[in-house]
Design a protein around this motif. Sequence first.
Motif, PDB file in Angstrom:
ATOM      1  N   LYS A  24       0.829  -1.216   0.000  1.00 47.93           N
ATOM      2  CA  LYS A  24       0.000   0.000   0.000  1.00 47.93           C
ATOM      3  C   LYS A  24       0.860   1.262   0.000  1.00 47.93           C
ATOM      4  CE  LYS A  24      -3.708  -2.510   0.256  1.00 47.93           C
ATOM      5  NZ  LYS A  24      -4.046  -3.213  -0.934  1.00 47.93           N
ATOM      6  N   SER A  25       2.046   1.166  -0.594  1.00 52.93           N
ATOM      7  CA  SER A  25       2.949   2.308  -0.730  1.00 52.93           C
ATOM      8  C   SER A  25       2.833   2.881  -2.132  1.00 52.93           C
ATOM      9  CB  SER A  25       4.403   1.874  -0.502  1.00 52.93           C
ATOM     10  OG  SER A  25       4.573   1.385   0.805  1.00 52.93           O
ATOM     11  N   ALA A  26       2.946   4.196  -2.216  1.00 53.77           N
ATOM     12  CA  ALA A  26       2.883   4.868  -3.514  1.00 53.77           C
ATOM     13  C   ALA A  26       4.228   4.762  -4.228  1.00 53.77           C
ATOM     14  CB  ALA A  26       2.512   6.333  -3.327  1.00 53.77           C
ATOM     15  N   TRP A  27       4.159   4.606  -5.558  1.00 52.43           N
ATOM     16  CA  TRP A  27       5.333   4.590  -6.425  1.00 52.43           C
ATOM     17  C   TRP A  27       5.016   5.534  -7.572  1.00 52.43           C
ATOM     18  CZ3 TRP A  27       9.643   0.983  -6.244  1.00 52.43           C
ATOM     19  CH2 TRP A  27      10.532   1.134  -7.300  1.00 52.43           C
ATOM     20  N   GLN A  28       5.961   6.419  -7.898  1.00 49.78           N
ATOM     21  CA  GLN A  28       5.765   7.383  -8.986  1.00 49.78           C
ATOM     22  C   GLN A  28       7.016   7.419  -9.845  1.00 49.78           C
ATOM     23  OE1 GLN A  28       5.161  10.949  -6.718  1.00 49.78           O
ATOM     24  NE2 GLN A  28       3.168  10.297  -5.967  1.00 49.78           N
ATOM     25  N   GLU A  29       6.806   7.487 -11.158  1.00 45.16           N
ATOM     26  CA  GLU A  29       7.921   7.593 -12.101  1.00 45.16           C
ATOM     27  C   GLU A  29       7.652   8.734 -13.069  1.00 45.16           C
ATOM     28  OE1 GLU A  29       9.131   2.866 -12.410  1.00 45.16           O
ATOM     29  OE2 GLU A  29       8.129   3.826 -14.102  1.00 45.16           O
ATOM     30  N   ASP A  30       8.618   9.611 -13.236  1.00 49.97           N
ATOM     31  CA  ASP A  30       8.533  10.698 -14.213  1.00 49.97           C
ATOM     32  C   ASP A  30       9.231  10.264 -15.491  1.00 49.97           C
ATOM     33  OD1 ASP A  30       7.241  12.266 -12.345  1.00 49.97           O
ATOM     34  OD2 ASP A  30       9.057  13.365 -11.772  1.00 49.97           O
ATOM     35  N   ALA A  41      13.198   9.936 -15.725  1.00 50.44           N
ATOM     36  CA  ALA A  41      13.883  11.073 -15.127  1.00 50.44           C
ATOM     37  C   ALA A  41      13.991  10.977 -13.609  1.00 50.44           C
ATOM     38  CB  ALA A  41      13.167  12.370 -15.503  1.00 50.44           C
ATOM     39  N   GLU A  42      12.909  10.513 -12.965  1.00 48.32           N
ATOM     40  CA  GLU A  42      12.913  10.459 -11.506  1.00 48.32           C
ATOM     41  C   GLU A  42      11.955   9.370 -11.034  1.00 48.32           C
ATOM     42  OE1 GLU A  42      13.211  14.103  -8.927  1.00 48.32           O
ATOM     43  OE2 GLU A  42      11.156  13.498  -8.385  1.00 48.32           O
ATOM     44  N   VAL A  66      13.579   9.413  -3.172  1.00 50.05           N
ATOM     45  CA  VAL A  66      13.680  10.007  -4.503  1.00 50.05           C
ATOM     46  C   VAL A  66      15.007   9.591  -5.123  1.00 50.05           C
ATOM     47  CG1 VAL A  66      13.735  12.181  -5.808  1.00 50.05           C
ATOM     48  CG2 VAL A  66      12.290  11.977  -3.766  1.00 50.05           C
ATOM     49  N   ALA A  67      14.939   9.116  -6.374  1.00 54.01           N
ATOM     50  CA  ALA A  67      16.148   8.696  -7.087  1.00 54.01           C
ATOM     51  C   ALA A  67      16.069   9.149  -8.535  1.00 54.01           C
ATOM     52  CB  ALA A  67      16.305   7.185  -7.016  1.00 54.01           C
ATOM     53  N   HIS A  68      17.242   9.255  -9.147  1.00 51.37           N
ATOM     54  CA  HIS A  68      17.371   9.608 -10.564  1.00 51.37           C
ATOM     55  C   HIS A  68      18.143   8.482 -11.250  1.00 51.37           C
ATOM     56  CE1 HIS A  68      16.647  13.410  -8.472  1.00 51.37           C
ATOM     57  NE2 HIS A  68      15.905  13.656  -9.518  1.00 51.37           N
ATOM     58  N   PRO A  69      17.420   7.443 -11.673  1.00 50.26           N
ATOM     59  CA  PRO A  69      18.074   6.263 -12.265  1.00 50.26           C
ATOM     60  C   PRO A  69      18.852   6.601 -13.528  1.00 50.26           C
ATOM     61  CG  PRO A  69      15.753   5.837 -11.810  1.00 50.26           C
ATOM     62  CD  PRO A  69      15.974   7.300 -11.632  1.00 50.26           C
ATOM     63  N   THR A  70      19.791   5.744 -13.849  1.00 48.89           N
ATOM     64  CA  THR A  70      20.596   5.910 -15.065  1.00 48.89           C
ATOM     65  C   THR A  70      20.194   4.861 -16.090  1.00 48.89           C
ATOM     66  OG1 THR A  70      22.328   4.559 -14.092  1.00 48.89           O
ATOM     67  CG2 THR A  70      22.545   6.946 -13.854  1.00 48.89           C
ATOM     68  N   LEU A  71      18.918   4.684 -16.278  1.00 51.18           N
ATOM     69  CA  LEU A  71      18.381   3.744 -17.252  1.00 51.18           C
ATOM     70  C   LEU A  71      18.543   4.315 -18.660  1.00 51.18           C
ATOM     71  CD1 LEU A  71      16.691   1.092 -17.518  1.00 51.18           C
ATOM     72  CD2 LEU A  71      14.650   2.553 -17.460  1.00 51.18           C
TER      73      LEU A  71
END
Length: 116
Positions: A24-30, A41-42, A66-71
């Motif tokens: 029940k945790s939120a996950w968001q991807e920009d 991006a984030e 908060v993370a900024h992946p290098t995908l």
Amino acid sequence: MATGATVVRLAAAITLAWTHSVQKSAWQEDWRATSDGLMLAEVRVQGSGAGMEPPEGAVLKGGFYVAHPTLAPQREVILRRSGATADWQVCIAGTCHSMAELVPPDADPVTLTICE
């Protein structure tokens, strides 16, 4: 965004959001559309556990890791919809819509690609 014969044009920048079915945790991807493909991006993860571990290098800010992946740029992003969990949220400039508002409710999978 496309599924079968349905194509929905979105802005060049969107946020995909969902809530983990167990944790029940939120996950968001920009995501951003670029000439090289779709760029992640984030990432923001509210808490951790049950497969919702924050990405490497994440920093806790305002209750979210908060993370900024290098995908590398992605040609497409495939989103699955089981119907057993809440639907994806697609947010553009702070306004969010359930994916079922954009494509047929039973559409699965849904593919994000760059529109030509």
